[in-house]
Design an enzyme around this catalytic site. Structure first.
Site, PDB file in Angstrom:
ATOM      1  CD1 TRP A  17      -7.175   8.743  -2.311  1.00  0.00           C
ATOM      2  CD2 TRP A  17      -8.252   9.184  -0.378  1.00  0.00           C
ATOM      3  NE1 TRP A  17      -6.272   9.294  -1.449  1.00  0.00           N
ATOM      4  CE2 TRP A  17      -6.906   9.592  -0.273  1.00  0.00           C
ATOM      5  CE3 TRP A  17      -9.110   9.374   0.711  1.00  0.00           C
ATOM      6  CZ2 TRP A  17      -6.395  10.158   0.903  1.00  0.00           C
ATOM      7  CZ3 TRP A  17      -8.607   9.932   1.878  1.00  0.00           C
ATOM      8  CH2 TRP A  17      -7.271  10.326   1.962  1.00  0.00           C
TER       9      TRP A  17
ATOM     10  CD  GLU B 158      -5.863   1.893  -7.062  1.00  0.00           C
ATOM     11  OE1 GLU B 158      -6.271   0.763  -6.707  1.00  0.00           O
ATOM     12  OE2 GLU B 158      -6.012   2.906  -6.359  1.00  0.00           O
TER      13      GLU B 158
ATOM     14  NE  ARG C 182       2.488   0.755   3.537  1.00  0.00           N
ATOM     15  CZ  ARG C 182       3.618   0.061   3.735  1.00  0.00           C
ATOM     16  NH1 ARG C 182       3.873  -0.500   4.904  1.00  0.00           N
ATOM     17  NH2 ARG C 182       4.499  -0.058   2.749  1.00  0.00           N
TER      18      ARG C 182
ATOM     19  CB  CYS D 142      -0.932   0.021   1.213  1.00  0.00           C
ATOM     20  SG  CYS D 142      -2.018   1.483   1.234  1.00  0.00           S
TER      21      CYS D 142
HETATM   22  C1  HEM Z   1      -6.567   6.365   1.596  1.00  0.00           C
HETATM   23  C2  HEM Z   1      -6.219   6.139   0.337  1.00  0.00           C
HETATM   24  C3  HEM Z   1      -5.493   4.902  -0.135  1.00  0.00           C
HETATM   25  C4  HEM Z   1      -4.807   4.841  -1.311  1.00  0.00           C
HETATM   26  C5  HEM Z   1      -4.629   5.971  -2.334  1.00  0.00           C
HETATM   27  C6  HEM Z   1      -4.288   3.497  -1.425  1.00  0.00           C
HETATM   28  C7  HEM Z   1      -3.574   3.052  -2.528  1.00  0.00           C
HETATM   29  C8  HEM Z   1      -3.300   1.715  -2.763  1.00  0.00           C
HETATM   30  C9  HEM Z   1      -2.889   1.183  -4.047  1.00  0.00           C
HETATM   31  C10 HEM Z   1      -2.701   1.985  -5.332  1.00  0.00           C
HETATM   32  C11 HEM Z   1      -2.702  -0.153  -3.887  1.00  0.00           C
HETATM   33  C12 HEM Z   1      -2.262  -1.148  -4.970  1.00  0.00           C
HETATM   34  C13 HEM Z   1      -3.575  -1.745  -5.501  1.00  0.00           C
HETATM   35  C14 HEM Z   1      -3.395  -2.474  -6.821  1.00  0.00           C
HETATM   36  O1  HEM Z   1      -2.387  -2.230  -7.508  1.00  0.00           O
HETATM   37  O2  HEM Z   1      -4.299  -3.261  -7.153  1.00  0.00           O
HETATM   38  C15 HEM Z   1      -2.991  -0.459  -2.501  1.00  0.00           C
HETATM   39  C16 HEM Z   1      -2.887  -1.726  -1.957  1.00  0.00           C
HETATM   40  C17 HEM Z   1      -3.340  -2.046  -0.683  1.00  0.00           C
HETATM   41  N1  HEM Z   1      -3.900  -1.179   0.241  1.00  0.00           N
HETATM   42 FE1  HEM Z   1      -4.031   0.832   0.083  1.00  0.00          FE
HETATM   43  N2  HEM Z   1      -4.623   2.762  -0.323  1.00  0.00           N
HETATM   44  C18 HEM Z   1      -5.389   3.582   0.491  1.00  0.00           C
HETATM   45  C19 HEM Z   1      -5.992   3.210   1.690  1.00  0.00           C
HETATM   46  C20 HEM Z   1      -5.964   1.918   2.218  1.00  0.00           C
HETATM   47  C21 HEM Z   1      -6.712   1.505   3.391  1.00  0.00           C
HETATM   48  C22 HEM Z   1      -7.685   2.403   4.172  1.00  0.00           C
HETATM   49  C23 HEM Z   1      -6.396   0.198   3.626  1.00  0.00           C
HETATM   50  C24 HEM Z   1      -6.864  -0.739   4.718  1.00  0.00           C
HETATM   51  C25 HEM Z   1      -7.346  -0.323   5.894  1.00  0.00           C
HETATM   52  C26 HEM Z   1      -5.447  -0.202   2.585  1.00  0.00           C
HETATM   53  C27 HEM Z   1      -4.889  -1.471   2.483  1.00  0.00           C
HETATM   54  C28 HEM Z   1      -4.234  -1.935   1.338  1.00  0.00           C
HETATM   55  C29 HEM Z   1      -3.861  -3.320   1.128  1.00  0.00           C
HETATM   56  C30 HEM Z   1      -4.067  -4.489   2.116  1.00  0.00           C
HETATM   57  C31 HEM Z   1      -3.289  -3.404  -0.143  1.00  0.00           C
HETATM   58  C32 HEM Z   1      -2.719  -4.658  -0.846  1.00  0.00           C
HETATM   59  C33 HEM Z   1      -3.855  -5.384  -1.567  1.00  0.00           C
HETATM   60  C34 HEM Z   1      -3.392  -6.677  -2.224  1.00  0.00           C
HETATM   61  O3  HEM Z   1      -2.361  -7.242  -1.771  1.00  0.00           O
HETATM   62  O4  HEM Z   1      -4.071  -7.126  -3.190  1.00  0.00           O
HETATM   63  N3  HEM Z   1      -5.195   0.862   1.755  1.00  0.00           N
HETATM   64  N4  HEM Z   1      -3.353   0.687  -1.830  1.00  0.00           N
HETATM   65  N1  LIG Z   2      -7.146   2.454  -3.730  1.00  0.00           N
HETATM   66  C1  LIG Z   2      -7.351   1.265  -3.440  1.00  0.00           C
HETATM   67  N2  LIG Z   2      -6.930   0.273  -4.290  1.00  0.00           N
HETATM   68  C2  LIG Z   2      -6.764  -1.061  -3.980  1.00  0.00           C
HETATM   69  C3  LIG Z   2      -6.274  -1.468  -2.736  1.00  0.00           C
HETATM   70  C4  LIG Z   2      -6.139  -2.850  -2.474  1.00  0.00           C
HETATM   71  C5  LIG Z   2      -6.448  -3.784  -3.447  1.00  0.00           C
HETATM   72  C6  LIG Z   2      -6.930  -3.350  -4.673  1.00  0.00           C
HETATM   73  C7  LIG Z   2      -7.307  -4.382  -5.727  1.00  0.00           C
HETATM   74  N3  LIG Z   2      -6.084  -4.997  -6.202  1.00  0.00           N
HETATM   75  C8  LIG Z   2      -6.338  -6.122  -7.083  1.00  0.00           C
HETATM   76  C9  LIG Z   2      -6.240  -5.627  -8.503  1.00  0.00           C
HETATM   77  C10 LIG Z   2      -6.521  -6.755  -9.451  1.00  0.00           C
HETATM   78  C11 LIG Z   2      -5.146  -7.262  -9.849  1.00  0.00           C
HETATM   79  C12 LIG Z   2      -4.164  -6.177  -9.516  1.00  0.00           C
HETATM   80  N4  LIG Z   2      -4.919  -5.137  -8.809  1.00  0.00           N
HETATM   81  C13 LIG Z   2      -7.090  -2.011  -4.952  1.00  0.00           C
HETATM   82  C14 LIG Z   2      -8.053   0.872  -2.207  1.00  0.00           C
HETATM   83  C15 LIG Z   2      -9.043  -0.059  -2.006  1.00  0.00           C
HETATM   84  C16 LIG Z   2      -9.456  -0.136  -0.645  1.00  0.00           C
HETATM   85  C17 LIG Z   2      -8.758   0.713   0.177  1.00  0.00           C
HETATM   86  S1  LIG Z   2      -7.661   1.602  -0.722  1.00  0.00           S
END
Ligand code: HEM
Ligand SMILES: N=C(Nc1cccc(CNC[C@@H]2CCCN2)c1)c1cccs1
Length: 362
Positions: free
Chosen positions: A238, A243, A70, A67
């Site tokens: 958000w 994405e 964070r 993420c």
């Molecule tokens: C507040 C704005 C936030 C932004 C802009 C953001 C942005 C992102 C982005 C761009 C990713 C990569 C997603 C992808 O490539 O599919 C990501 C992954 C992730 N985010 Fe954040 N995030 C935010 C908030 C949060 C919150 C509130 C949580 C949980 C409480 C969180 C937990 C995670 C987790 C667990 C992943 C990894 C998901 C996976 O392994 O598939 N994020 N985030």
């Molecule tokens: N901005 C966000 N994007 C996000 C975060 C965690 C996981 C994902 C979904 N990831 C899975 C996709 C599908 C394959 C690669 N990306 C999106 C958020 C989603 C929920 C909180 S932040």
């Protein structure tokens, strides 16, 4: 399920960390661990206090290696929904999450935590990948909607749900209590905020009917806090513009819109070496950011997000916590080398509390 002695060890590690961060005394932590030990001996599990649940969820976000967002980990809004058991009440709580997190466009990062799995009790699971997502259909004339949703859309139709076969049908919520048959409920259209895409220099874009939903709410991950598994804990932040603009609408196996954008730009697409794909990608990403901002819906560009992540890195150093991260996911899919993240490496170790993928079929 986790063995009681393992559970006690996880609880000790979590309470130790959590109470130190909350400036509780050593005695408070130790007496709390006595309670927990007797709960585990009696029931094979234990229950978090609201404070432990709230801080544990924030720690899990702070530990999310992939993420980039964070920096704001400590401002997560945590809703404790562990007391809900009826499916109808769970559906209502999910709709409340969508509406309250949307907040008219000024998105509030929120997590709603439902009852954890308990020994001998089949778990509660939300079958959706995200609470709001578009359906996908394979038709004789090609794919309609989001190809990533084709299999889940089939599951929903087997449960009796019918879509309108448009490119933007919002899928129903699907909840499963243990091994009972899954139940579904359509989300009221008024609860789903969507943004139509436009571009100030591409006036014809608006007529293409491109749009995306405003709030990403991940609902298929498992939240582990002190050895307790929360199998239903949807969370939202958000979007980062890339994405939507560089993956959801750009991937060939998603909405595959780059050729259309290049066409609207009047580009020569006869050879890759004109970099028409790259120019289309930048303009599509610009359109996403421009449209969200114009609609007053929270979003962040990948440069600002990387800078904010740099702040987070420094804050963690000051707090004497070792930063963990997954470089391959932290770098943005557009212009990665223009961010500081690209030029350094990260320790990808897992620290608990953490958000895990659920095992298939779980
Ligand atoms: C507040 C704005 C936030 C932004 C802009 C953001 C942005 C992102 C982005 C761009 C990713 C990569 C997603 C992808 O490539 O599919 C990501 C992954 C992730 N985010 Fe954040 N995030 C935010 C908030 C949060 C919150 C509130 C949580 C949980 C409480 C969180 C937990 C995670 C987790 C667990 C992943 C990894 C998901 C996976 O392994 O598939 N994020 N985030
Ligand atoms: N901005 C966000 N994007 C996000 C975060 C965690 C996981 C994902 C979904 N990831 C899975 C996709 C599908 C394959 C690669 N990306 C999106 C958020 C989603 C929920 C909180 S932040």
């Amino acid at each position: 399920n986790i063995h009681p002695s393992e559970l006690m060890k996880s609880a000790e590690q979590f309470i130790g960390l959590c109470y130190a961060e909350l400036n509780r005394t050593q005695e408070e932590a130790e007496s709390r661990l006595m309670d927990i030990r007797s709960q585990i001996e009696l029931t094979g599990t234990y229950e978090h206090t609201s404070e432990e649940l709230t801080h544990g969820a924030k720690m899990a976000w702070r530990n999310s290696n992939r993420c980039i967002g964070r920096l704001f980990w400590d401002r997560l809004k945590v809703t404790d929904a562990r007391h809900l058991s009826k499916t109808s009440d769970i559906f209502s709580e999910l709709i409340r999450h969508i509406e309250n997190a949307t907040n008219g466009g000024k998105i509030v990062p929120t997590i709603t935590i439902f009852r954890p799995s308990r020994p001998g009790e089949p778990p509660l699971t939300i079958k959706n990948h995200q609470l709001i997502r578009y359906a996908g259909y394979e038709t004789p004339d090609g794919t309609v909607g989001d190809p990533a949703s084709i299999s889940f859309t089939k599951e929903c139709m087997e449960l009796g749900w019918q879509g309108d076969l448009t490119h933007h049908d919002v899928l129903p919520l699907v909840v499963q209590q243990g091994n009972e048959p899954p139940e579904w409920l359509s989300i009221p259209h008024s609860s789903v905020l969507e943004v139509s895409l436009e571009h100030p220099e591409l006036p014809d874009l608006i007529d293409q009917g491109l749009k995306w939903y405003g709030v990403p709410i991940i609902s298929d991950m498992l939240l582990e806090i002190g050895g307790i598994m929360y199998t239903a804990a949807p969370f939202n932040g958000w979007y980062m513009g890339t994405e939507i603009g560089a993956r959801n609408l750009a991937d060939k196996e998603r909405y595959n819109k780059l050729p259309l954008i290049a066409e609207l730009m009047g580009q020569d697409t006869s050879s890759e070496s004109t970099l028409w794909r790259d120019r289309a990608l930048v303009e599509l990403n610009y359109a996403v950011l421009y449209s969200f901002k114009k609609a007053g819906v929270s979003i962040v560009d990948h440069h600002t997000a990387a800078t904010q992540f740099g702040l987070f890195e420094r804050r963690e150093e000051q707090a004497k916590r070792e930063l963990t991260g997954d470089w391959s996911w932290l770098i943005p899919p557009v212009s990665p080398a223009t961010t500081h993240i690209f030029h350094k490496s990260y320790n990808n170790e897992i620290r608990s509390p953490y958000f895990h993928y659920r095992n298939k079929g779980q």
